[in-house]
Write a protein that holds these residues in place. Structure first.
Motif, PDB file in Angstrom:
ATOM      1  N   PRO A  28       0.841  -1.204   0.000  1.00  0.00           N
ATOM      2  CA  PRO A  28       0.000   0.000   0.000  1.00  0.00           C
ATOM      3  C   PRO A  28       0.875   1.253   0.000  1.00  0.00           C
ATOM      4  CG  PRO A  28       0.154  -0.866   2.204  1.00  0.00           C
ATOM      5  CD  PRO A  28       0.848  -1.855   1.301  1.00  0.00           C
ATOM      6  N   PRO A  29       0.279   2.392  -0.297  1.00  0.00           N
ATOM      7  CA  PRO A  29       1.058   3.633  -0.226  1.00  0.00           C
ATOM      8  C   PRO A  29       1.472   3.898   1.223  1.00  0.00           C
ATOM      9  CG  PRO A  29      -1.272   4.107  -0.527  1.00  0.00           C
ATOM     10  CD  PRO A  29      -1.110   2.632  -0.662  1.00  0.00           C
ATOM     11  N   THR A  75       1.194   6.761   2.926  1.00  0.00           N
ATOM     12  CA  THR A  75       0.067   7.462   3.557  1.00  0.00           C
ATOM     13  C   THR A  75      -1.120   7.380   2.605  1.00  0.00           C
ATOM     14  OG1 THR A  75       0.628   9.594   2.609  1.00  0.00           O
ATOM     15  CG2 THR A  75       1.587   9.068   4.756  1.00  0.00           C
ATOM     16  N   PHE A  76      -2.310   7.554   3.157  1.00  0.00           N
ATOM     17  CA  PHE A  76      -3.499   7.427   2.321  1.00  0.00           C
ATOM     18  C   PHE A  76      -4.634   8.253   2.919  1.00  0.00           C
ATOM     19  CE2 PHE A  76      -7.278   5.146   0.748  1.00  0.00           C
ATOM     20  CZ  PHE A  76      -7.005   5.161  -0.602  1.00  0.00           C
ATOM     21  N   LYS A 127      -7.149  10.391   7.591  1.00  0.00           N
ATOM     22  CA  LYS A 127      -5.931  10.141   6.819  1.00  0.00           C
ATOM     23  C   LYS A 127      -5.112   9.097   7.559  1.00  0.00           C
ATOM     24  CE  LYS A 127      -1.837  12.254   4.876  1.00  0.00           C
ATOM     25  NZ  LYS A 127      -1.154  13.496   4.548  1.00  0.00           N
ATOM     26  N   CYS A 178       0.321   3.290   6.518  1.00  0.00           N
ATOM     27  CA  CYS A 178      -0.553   2.203   6.070  1.00  0.00           C
ATOM     28  C   CYS A 178      -0.077   0.834   6.550  1.00  0.00           C
ATOM     29  CB  CYS A 178      -0.684   2.220   4.555  1.00  0.00           C
ATOM     30  SG  CYS A 178      -1.609   3.639   3.936  1.00  0.00           S
ATOM     31  N   VAL A 216      -8.049   1.630  -1.935  1.00  0.00           N
ATOM     32  CA  VAL A 216      -6.698   1.608  -2.506  1.00  0.00           C
ATOM     33  C   VAL A 216      -6.739   1.140  -3.956  1.00  0.00           C
ATOM     34  CG1 VAL A 216      -4.452   0.431  -2.363  1.00  0.00           C
ATOM     35  CG2 VAL A 216      -5.489   1.390  -0.317  1.00  0.00           C
TER      36      VAL A 216
END
Length: 66
Positions: free
Chosen positions: A15-16, A18-19, A26, A30, A64
């Protein structure tokens, strides 16, 4: 979709860092979010579909992928 399938997806597709999960939420790390969710599911004594952590994981997975 089961927690194992979602975990497998994120193992293959990290995953990124931050998301922006929701307009008011936020996720700053992740990996920690996922680890916490997996730990909660592992310690949950009922059906995983009844666990709130599973619903958050499932929502995160869908967000995502978009």
């Amino acid at each position: 979709m089961t927690p194992i399938e979602i975990k497998s997806y994120f193992d293959s597709n990290p995953p990124p860092e931050t998301f922006d999960f929701k307009p008011w939420a936020k996720i700053a790390d992740c990996e920690k979010f996922l680890q916490s969710t997996y730990n909660t599911l592992a310690n949950y004594n009922g059906n995983y579909e009844d666990c709130p952590a599973f619903w958050r994981l499932k929502e995160f997975y869908k967000a995502v992928q978009k």
